[in-house]
Design an enzyme around this catalytic site. Sequence first.
Site, PDB file in Angstrom:
ATOM      1  CD  GLU A   1      -3.316  -1.203   1.465  1.00 17.13           C
ATOM      2  OE1 GLU A   1      -3.794  -0.087   1.718  1.00 17.13           O
ATOM      3  OE2 GLU A   1      -3.927  -2.265   1.619  1.00 17.13           O
TER       4      GLU A   1
HETATM    5  N1  CAA Z   1      -6.164  11.669  -4.093  1.00 19.09           N
HETATM    6  C1  CAA Z   1      -6.639  12.116  -5.270  1.00 19.09           C
HETATM    7  N2  CAA Z   1      -5.889  12.270  -6.372  1.00 19.09           N
HETATM    8  C2  CAA Z   1      -4.589  11.960  -6.272  1.00 19.09           C
HETATM    9  C3  CAA Z   1      -4.007  11.497  -5.076  1.00 19.09           C
HETATM   10  C4  CAA Z   1      -4.866  11.360  -3.965  1.00 19.09           C
HETATM   11  N3  CAA Z   1      -4.402  10.903  -2.787  1.00 19.09           N
HETATM   12  N4  CAA Z   1      -2.695  11.282  -5.286  1.00 19.09           N
HETATM   13  C5  CAA Z   1      -2.442  11.606  -6.569  1.00 19.09           C
HETATM   14  N5  CAA Z   1      -3.598  12.003  -7.160  1.00 19.09           N
HETATM   15  C6  CAA Z   1      -3.788  12.470  -8.534  1.00 19.09           C
HETATM   16  C7  CAA Z   1      -2.967  13.714  -8.818  1.00 19.09           C
HETATM   17  O1  CAA Z   1      -3.664  14.885  -8.418  1.00 19.09           O
HETATM   18  C8  CAA Z   1      -2.802  13.645 -10.315  1.00 19.09           C
HETATM   19  O2  CAA Z   1      -3.970  14.080 -10.959  1.00 19.09           O
HETATM   20  P1  CAA Z   1      -4.004  15.488 -11.798  1.00 19.09           P
HETATM   21  O3  CAA Z   1      -2.956  15.354 -12.875  1.00 19.09           O
HETATM   22  O4  CAA Z   1      -5.390  15.553 -12.299  1.00 19.09           O
HETATM   23  O5  CAA Z   1      -3.663  16.546 -10.789  1.00 19.09           O
HETATM   24  C9  CAA Z   1      -2.713  12.147 -10.558  1.00 19.09           C
HETATM   25  O6  CAA Z   1      -3.305  11.498  -9.441  1.00 19.09           O
HETATM   26  C10 CAA Z   1      -1.285  11.655 -10.739  1.00 19.09           C
HETATM   27  O7  CAA Z   1      -0.594  12.033  -9.570  1.00 19.09           O
HETATM   28  P2  CAA Z   1       0.954  12.330  -9.564  1.00 19.09           P
HETATM   29  O8  CAA Z   1       1.307  13.259 -10.668  1.00 19.09           O
HETATM   30  O9  CAA Z   1       1.302  12.723  -8.174  1.00 19.09           O
HETATM   31  O10 CAA Z   1       1.530  10.884  -9.949  1.00 19.09           O
HETATM   32  P3  CAA Z   1       2.957  10.269  -9.771  1.00 19.09           P
HETATM   33  O11 CAA Z   1       3.227   9.385 -10.919  1.00 19.09           O
HETATM   34  O12 CAA Z   1       3.951  11.301  -9.398  1.00 19.09           O
HETATM   35  O13 CAA Z   1       2.755   9.220  -8.532  1.00 19.09           O
HETATM   36  C11 CAA Z   1       2.466   8.399  -6.339  1.00 19.09           C
HETATM   37  C12 CAA Z   1       2.154   9.490  -7.370  1.00 19.09           C
HETATM   38  C13 CAA Z   1       2.053   8.964  -5.011  1.00 19.09           C
HETATM   39  C14 CAA Z   1       3.936   8.048  -6.309  1.00 19.09           C
HETATM   40  C15 CAA Z   1       1.621   7.137  -6.691  1.00 19.09           C
HETATM   41  O14 CAA Z   1       2.043   6.564  -7.923  1.00 19.09           O
HETATM   42  C16 CAA Z   1       1.629   6.091  -5.621  1.00 19.09           C
HETATM   43  O15 CAA Z   1       0.929   6.210  -4.604  1.00 19.09           O
HETATM   44  N6  CAA Z   1       2.392   4.984  -5.815  1.00 19.09           N
HETATM   45  C17 CAA Z   1       2.365   3.852  -4.908  1.00 19.09           C
HETATM   46  C18 CAA Z   1       1.347   2.855  -5.335  1.00 19.09           C
HETATM   47  C19 CAA Z   1       0.925   1.967  -4.205  1.00 19.09           C
HETATM   48  O16 CAA Z   1       0.648   2.402  -3.093  1.00 19.09           O
HETATM   49  N7  CAA Z   1       0.810   0.686  -4.496  1.00 19.09           N
HETATM   50  C20 CAA Z   1       0.338  -0.241  -3.538  1.00 19.09           C
HETATM   51  C21 CAA Z   1      -0.301  -1.401  -4.222  1.00 19.09           C
HETATM   52  S1  CAA Z   1      -1.833  -1.868  -3.562  1.00 19.09           S
HETATM   53  C22 CAA Z   1      -1.532  -2.918  -2.290  1.00 19.09           C
HETATM   54  O17 CAA Z   1      -0.449  -3.052  -1.796  1.00 19.09           O
HETATM   55  C23 CAA Z   1      -2.764  -3.585  -1.795  1.00 19.09           C
HETATM   56  C24 CAA Z   1      -2.606  -4.899  -1.153  1.00 19.09           C
HETATM   57  O18 CAA Z   1      -2.880  -5.931  -1.749  1.00 19.09           O
HETATM   58  C25 CAA Z   1      -2.265  -4.967   0.287  1.00 19.09           C
END
Ligand code: CAA
Length: 380
Positions: free
Chosen positions: A363
């Site tokens: 996550e």
């Molecule tokens: N709420 C709403 N929108 C969001 C957001 C949030 N918390 N975070 C990002 N966004 C939106 C941004 O506003 C952007 O939209 P706009 O262009 O319209 O403004 C869009 O999403 C893209 O955001 P970024 O430009 O910030 O994207 P990025 O490529 O820089 O990445 C990141 C952002 C935070 C690194 C994201 O990729 C991330 O969270 N990565 C980790 C993924 C993750 O947590 N994976 C876990 C797998 S699931 C799991 O583990 C479940 C399980 O089985 C236990």
Amino acid sequence: MDFTLSEEQLMIRQAARDFSRNELLPGVIERDEAQKFPKAQIKKMGEMGFMGMMVDPIYGGSGLDTISYAIAMEEFSKVDSSASVVVSVNNSLVCWGVETFGNEAQKEKYLKRLATGEIIGAFCLSEPEAGSDATSQRTTAIDKGNHYVLNGTKNWITNGNTAEVYLVIAQTDKEKGHKGINALIVEKGMEGFEIGPKENKLGIRGSDTHSLIFNDVIVPKENRIGEDGFGFKFAMKTLAGGRIGIAAQALGIASGAYELALKYSKERKAFGTEISNHQAIAFKLADMHTQIEAARHLVYKAAWDKDQGNNYDLSGAMAKLYASQVAMETAVEAVQIHGGNGFVKDYHVERLMRDAKITQIYEGTSEIQKIVISRDILRD
Ligand code: CAA
């Protein structure tokens, strides 16, 4: 400011504590060893209302707040994080995602059964080459008018084989980048949907983690969550809440390890006295207790933010970052306090140490939480 838990929250804590002692503890070592999914235990948790804790009772949920959910997660995770991750994914990723962004028909069809634990769900974002870099989705969902054709592979999917309902994130329009991603509800048994091999893991070994393969799977348009292109935001918003669940899991692992170490230190004697009388051990316990309390405040604050309707991206990320670090450090110290016995499965702390590691990875890794936190504090 009021740090007192409500009567209801205290009741939930007691119920989750009793359940953990009576139902999760027996056989936890054997399930870990055999990589056995806690099927009977999850079924009972469903019957007790733990699989849809925050879901509105009109959809079969318990209608509780996020703090109650965090408290229950903490209690389950003191004993069995293989079971608690199933609770976390089902509650905060799957049920919350469908309830908050799904339409009425989707809630009727899927949420009611998910919230009662009749079936469980999975959240499918990670791919062999898109883990932290979640916008780089290679799984495609090509728009064919009244349906999508889904192709690709998902990796490390919790509840991979035991779920009946999968929320799958996929790219529909590559040109649009993250704005061309959709979230689709995929059912087990849809033609072309295969469950890949089970992962043999370091920790949370009772949980069922698989890769998933989609070969020309036809998914009706009515199974898309939200508007076209909402899939990435759906994943981010859902994960923000999921991180509170995993932070609470980490808190539970830390508390469980600490409680075992505290008890052991009052029983085990060395150099003519209980080892808790040696400052080397007493100071470790003092550090553990302080860090766990700090983690608890961060976790409850993030849960409170969610309940108040405040933005919880930052507080959830801080809670997960810190609580997972405390889980890892506390579990390592708990093994140390147990000495040779800590290295032996019967004493539980080695399992807690192995389970702690994943809380720094899934996550959103700790590094991803630091991206979320630093972007927030540096924003103009
Ligand atoms: N709420 C709403 N929108 C969001 C957001 C949030 N918390 N975070 C990002 N966004 C939106 C941004 O506003 C952007 O939209 P706009 O262009 O319209 O403004 C869009 O999403 C893209 O955001 P970024 O430009 O910030 O994207 P990025 O490529 O820089 O990445 C990141 C952002 C935070 C690194 C994201 O990729 C991330 O969270 N990565 C980790 C993924 C993750 O947590 N994976 C876990 C797998 S699931 C799991 O583990 C479940 C399980 O089985 C236990």
